[in-house]
Design a protein around this motif. Structure first.
Motif, PDB file in Angstrom:
ATOM      1  N   THR A 113       0.819  -1.217   0.000  1.00 62.12           N
ATOM      2  CA  THR A 113       0.000   0.000   0.000  1.00 62.12           C
ATOM      3  C   THR A 113       0.847   1.259   0.000  1.00 62.12           C
ATOM      4  OG1 THR A 113      -0.255  -0.271   2.411  1.00 62.12           O
ATOM      5  CG2 THR A 113      -2.077  -1.003   1.012  1.00 62.12           C
ATOM      6  N   GLY A 114       2.167   1.104  -0.191  1.00 55.95           N
ATOM      7  CA  GLY A 114       3.021   2.248  -0.423  1.00 55.95           C
ATOM      8  C   GLY A 114       3.720   2.835   0.780  1.00 55.95           C
ATOM      9  N   PHE A 115       3.663   2.174   1.932  1.00 60.14           N
ATOM     10  CA  PHE A 115       4.356   2.683   3.112  1.00 60.14           C
ATOM     11  C   PHE A 115       5.826   2.274   3.056  1.00 60.14           C
ATOM     12  CE2 PHE A 115       0.004   2.880   4.420  1.00 60.14           C
ATOM     13  CZ  PHE A 115      -0.058   4.007   5.235  1.00 60.14           C
ATOM     14  N   PRO A 116       6.707   3.125   3.590  1.00 56.10           N
ATOM     15  CA  PRO A 116       8.123   2.740   3.638  1.00 56.10           C
ATOM     16  C   PRO A 116       8.327   1.495   4.484  1.00 56.10           C
ATOM     17  CG  PRO A 116       7.832   5.091   4.130  1.00 56.10           C
ATOM     18  CD  PRO A 116       6.465   4.483   4.127  1.00 56.10           C
ATOM     19  N   ALA A 117       9.322   0.695   4.125  1.00 53.30           N
ATOM     20  CA  ALA A 117       9.609  -0.526   4.889  1.00 53.30           C
ATOM     21  C   ALA A 117      10.231  -0.215   6.245  1.00 53.30           C
ATOM     22  CB  ALA A 117      10.545  -1.431   4.083  1.00 53.30           C
ATOM     23  N   ASP A 118      10.823   0.967   6.393  1.00 48.09           N
ATOM     24  CA  ASP A 118      11.410   1.367   7.668  1.00 48.09           C
ATOM     25  C   ASP A 118      10.310   1.863   8.607  1.00 48.09           C
ATOM     26  OD1 ASP A 118      13.729   2.274   9.419  1.00 48.09           O
ATOM     27  OD2 ASP A 118      12.629   4.157   9.114  1.00 48.09           O
ATOM     28  N   PRO A 119      10.210   1.325   9.824  1.00 49.61           N
ATOM     29  CA  PRO A 119       9.114   1.714  10.724  1.00 49.61           C
ATOM     30  C   PRO A 119       9.089   3.205  11.044  1.00 49.61           C
ATOM     31  CG  PRO A 119      10.182  -0.284  11.529  1.00 49.61           C
ATOM     32  CD  PRO A 119      11.013   0.224  10.397  1.00 49.61           C
ATOM     33  N   LEU A 120      10.251   3.805  11.276  1.00 49.97           N
ATOM     34  CA  LEU A 120      10.283   5.232  11.601  1.00 49.97           C
ATOM     35  C   LEU A 120       9.810   6.081  10.428  1.00 49.97           C
ATOM     36  CD1 LEU A 120      13.637   5.415  13.602  1.00 49.97           C
ATOM     37  CD2 LEU A 120      11.305   5.552  14.514  1.00 49.97           C
ATOM     38  N   ALA A 121      10.213   5.700   9.227  1.00 50.97           N
ATOM     39  CA  ALA A 121       9.755   6.437   8.039  1.00 50.97           C
ATOM     40  C   ALA A 121       8.249   6.255   7.834  1.00 50.97           C
ATOM     41  CB  ALA A 121      10.521   5.979   6.808  1.00 50.97           C
ATOM     42  N   ALA A 122       7.753   5.040   8.099  1.00 48.42           N
ATOM     43  CA  ALA A 122       6.322   4.774   7.925  1.00 48.42           C
ATOM     44  C   ALA A 122       5.487   5.583   8.907  1.00 48.42           C
ATOM     45  CB  ALA A 122       6.045   3.283   8.093  1.00 48.42           C
ATOM     46  N   VAL A 123       5.956   5.675  10.155  1.00 48.27           N
ATOM     47  CA  VAL A 123       5.164   6.426  11.140  1.00 48.27           C
ATOM     48  C   VAL A 123       5.179   7.919  10.821  1.00 48.27           C
ATOM     49  CG1 VAL A 123       6.852   6.968  12.964  1.00 48.27           C
ATOM     50  CG2 VAL A 123       4.508   6.333  13.576  1.00 48.27           C
ATOM     51  N   GLU A 124       6.221   8.411  10.181  1.00 54.51           N
ATOM     52  CA  GLU A 124       6.233   9.812   9.755  1.00 54.51           C
ATOM     53  C   GLU A 124       5.173  10.061   8.677  1.00 54.51           C
ATOM     54  OE1 GLU A 124       7.500  12.310  11.040  1.00 54.51           O
ATOM     55  OE2 GLU A 124       9.165  11.612  12.268  1.00 54.51           O
ATOM     56  N   VAL A 125       5.018   9.102   7.754  1.00 55.62           N
ATOM     57  CA  VAL A 125       3.963   9.218   6.736  1.00 55.62           C
ATOM     58  C   VAL A 125       2.599   9.270   7.414  1.00 55.62           C
ATOM     59  CG1 VAL A 125       2.824   8.014   4.831  1.00 55.62           C
ATOM     60  CG2 VAL A 125       5.318   8.101   4.934  1.00 55.62           C
ATOM     61  N   ILE A 126       2.387   8.396   8.397  1.00 55.98           N
ATOM     62  CA  ILE A 126       1.114   8.358   9.117  1.00 55.98           C
ATOM     63  C   ILE A 126       0.883   9.655   9.887  1.00 55.98           C
ATOM     64  CG2 ILE A 126      -0.108   7.184  11.000  1.00 55.98           C
ATOM     65  CD1 ILE A 126       1.362   4.592  10.031  1.00 55.98           C
ATOM     66  N   ALA A 127       1.928  10.143  10.573  1.00 57.79           N
ATOM     67  CA  ALA A 127       1.804  11.386  11.333  1.00 57.79           C
ATOM     68  C   ALA A 127       1.476  12.569  10.419  1.00 57.79           C
ATOM     69  CB  ALA A 127       3.089  11.654  12.108  1.00 57.79           C
ATOM     70  N   ASP A 128       2.117  12.634   9.261  1.00 59.65           N
ATOM     71  CA  ASP A 128       1.832  13.718   8.310  1.00 59.65           C
ATOM     72  C   ASP A 128       0.378  13.658   7.843  1.00 59.65           C
ATOM     73  OD1 ASP A 128       4.399  14.693   8.479  1.00 59.65           O
ATOM     74  OD2 ASP A 128       5.090  13.763   6.611  1.00 59.65           O
ATOM     75  N   ALA A 129      -0.110  12.441   7.591  1.00 58.84           N
ATOM     76  CA  ALA A 129      -1.503  12.286   7.159  1.00 58.84           C
ATOM     77  C   ALA A 129      -2.468  12.700   8.263  1.00 58.84           C
ATOM     78  CB  ALA A 129      -1.748  10.841   6.734  1.00 58.84           C
ATOM     79  N   LEU A 130      -2.125  12.373   9.519  1.00 53.63           N
ATOM     80  CA  LEU A 130      -2.971  12.773  10.650  1.00 53.63           C
ATOM     81  C   LEU A 130      -3.039  14.301  10.742  1.00 53.63           C
ATOM     82  CD1 LEU A 130      -1.920  10.222  13.415  1.00 53.63           C
ATOM     83  CD2 LEU A 130      -4.255  10.610  12.587  1.00 53.63           C
ATOM     84  N   ARG A 131      -1.902  14.965  10.620  1.00 55.19           N
ATOM     85  CA  ARG A 131      -1.884  16.431  10.705  1.00 55.19           C
ATOM     86  C   ARG A 131      -2.731  17.064   9.600  1.00 55.19           C
ATOM     87  NH1 ARG A 131       3.738  15.324  11.232  1.00 55.19           N
ATOM     88  NH2 ARG A 131       4.440  15.504  13.407  1.00 55.19           N
ATOM     89  N   ALA A 132      -2.636  16.476   8.408  1.00 57.63           N
ATOM     90  CA  ALA A 132      -3.338  17.046   7.251  1.00 57.63           C
ATOM     91  C   ALA A 132      -4.780  16.569   7.136  1.00 57.63           C
ATOM     92  CB  ALA A 132      -2.576  16.702   5.966  1.00 57.63           C
ATOM     93  N   GLY A 133      -5.163  15.583   7.955  1.00 54.35           N
ATOM     94  CA  GLY A 133      -6.497  14.999   7.819  1.00 54.35           C
ATOM     95  C   GLY A 133      -6.661  14.260   6.505  1.00 54.35           C
ATOM     96  N   ARG A 134      -5.571  13.641   6.038  1.00 52.45           N
ATOM     97  CA  ARG A 134      -5.547  13.034   4.713  1.00 52.45           C
ATOM     98  C   ARG A 134      -5.701  11.510   4.824  1.00 52.45           C
ATOM     99  NH1 ARG A 134      -0.807  14.575   3.570  1.00 52.45           N
ATOM    100  NH2 ARG A 134       0.304  12.618   3.971  1.00 52.45           N
TER     101      ARG A 134
END
Length: 311
Positions: A113-134
C-alpha cells in the motif's frame, strides 16, 4: 460491486485519541526498542495516543474493536501482517482511518500500500496524514465461511500448498523457529498431490486439479512473494491465481520465481480477475495475511474502498 458506507458504524472523533496496537514479538522482537519513539512521533501530531493492552491475538482484536467503538480518531498497527490482520477486523467498512507500521517478519500489506519498509519512516507518513487529515481509500477482501463466519483481509488468501505447509508447521512442536517451517515444507513436499478444487468465478463454475491457489486483494504474501503480481488494491477486483498439476520438481523450480511474480507465465498457472470467488476443496484450512482463518469452502468478495489509509 458492493459499496461500503459508514452507516451503523461509530463516528470518528476528530480530536480523539490515536489508538496503537503494537506486537512486541513481531519480527522476532527486533523492533521492540523503537516503540517509544514511534509513539512520540504520533503524539507530536497534537493528539493523545492510547497504547492498547493485549496479551494474545484474540485480545488484540477485541481491544481494536473496543477502541473503534469508543470513537478513536485513528488506529495504528505496529507489527507484521498478522498484527495488521487483527486490526483490520475492527476498522474495515468504518470511517476510522488506519495506518500500518511495518515491524514484522512479513510486512506485505504495508509495503504493497506504499508505506516505507522502515518503521520510523512509515510512522512519519502516518503522522503527516494525521496532521493534514488526509486518507486514501483502498479495497479489502471479505471472507465468508460455510457457517456464515466473516473475516476481512488486506493482502492474500492462501488456499493451496502454502496453506497446507502453514497448517503442518502450526501442529508441530519441534523444532522451534523458522526451521519448523522448513521441515513442514519437506514433509508436505513428500506428500504433494494435486487436489480437486471447485471454483465459482463471478458465478461461472469451474473444476480444476491444482497445487497452488491464492486469492489476492494485494500482490504479495509471505514476506515479498508476489503470488498475485497484477493485483490492484483500488480496482474493486480480486486476482485469483491457480497453479495446476505441479510435481515436486516443477514446483520447487517455479517457487523462486514467485518473488518476481514471473510464475504466472508458466503454462500450468492460470490467472483470473473477479469480483467474487467461491472456493471449495476437501481438507484445506485457509490462511489470510499469514493468519489461520477458515476451512474451505469459502466465498471471497472484493469490497471497494473498505479501508481508509493514513497516507
Amino acid at each position: 460491486m458492493l459499496a461500503v458506507t459508514a452507516d451503523d458504524h461509530p463516528s470518528v472523533a476528530p480530536d480523539g485519541p490515536v489508538a496503537v496496537l503494537a506486537n512486541p514479538t513481531a519480527g522476532r522482537g527486533r523492533h521492540r526498542g523503537l516503540l517509544p519513539g514511534l509513539l512520540d512521533r504520533l503524539a507530536a501530531t497534537g493528539r493523545p495516543v492510547r497504547l492498547l493492552e493485549a496479551h494474545s491475538a484474540d485480545q488484540a482484536e477485541a481491544a481494536c474493536h473496543a477502541a473503534v467503538a469508543d470513537g478513536v480518531a485513528a488506529l495504528v498497527a505496529v507489527g507484521g501482517d498478522g498484527t495488521v490482520h487483527r486490526a483490520l477486523q475492527a476498522v474495515a467498512g468504518t470511517p476510522v482511518p488506519f495506518g500500518p507500521v511495518p515491524a514484522g517478519t512479513g510486512n506485505d500489506f504495508a509495503v504493497d500500500t506504499g508505506f516505507p519498509a522502515d518503521p520510523l519512516a512509515a510512522v512519519e507518513v502516518i503522522a503527516d496524514a494525521l496532521r493534514a487529515g488526509r486518507t486514501r481509500p483502498v479495497d479489502l477482501a471479505r471472507l465468508t465461511g460455510a457457517d456464515g463466519t466473516r473475516r476481512w483481509y488486506g493482502a492474500v488468501l492462501a488456499a493451496g500448498f502454502d496453506a497446507i505447509v502453514n497448517e503442518r508447521a502450526n501442529r508441530m512442536r519441534w523444532p522451534r523457529g523458522p526451521r519448523r517451517y522448513d521441515l513442514a515444507i519437506l514433509v508436505e513436499l513428500a506428500r504433494l498431490r494435486p487436489r480437486r478444487y471447485k471454483l465459482r468465478l463471478d458465478g461461472e463454475p469451474q473444476e480444476v486439479d491444482a497445487v497452488l491457489v491464492a486469492v489476492g486483494n494485494a500482490p504479495s504474501y509471505g514476506g515479498g512473494m508476489r503470488i498475485c503480481p497484477d493485483a490492484d488494491l483500488t480496482d474493486g477486483l480480486l486476482d485469483v491465481v491457480v497453479g495446476g498439476r505441479f510435481d515436486r520438481l516443477t514446483l520447487m523450480r517455479v517457487k523462486p520465481s514467485i518473488y518476481q511474480g514471473t510464475h504466472v507465465r508458466h503454462p500450468l498457472v492460470r490467472s483470473y480477475r473477479v469480483r467474487e470467488v467461491e472456493l471449495a476443496a476437501e481438507g484445506i484450512t485457509t490462511y489470510a495475511d499469514g493468519e489461520r482463518v477458515l476451512d474451505l469452502p469459502v466465498t471471497v468478495t472484493a469490497v471497494p474502498a473498505a479501508l481508509r489509509l493514513l497516507r
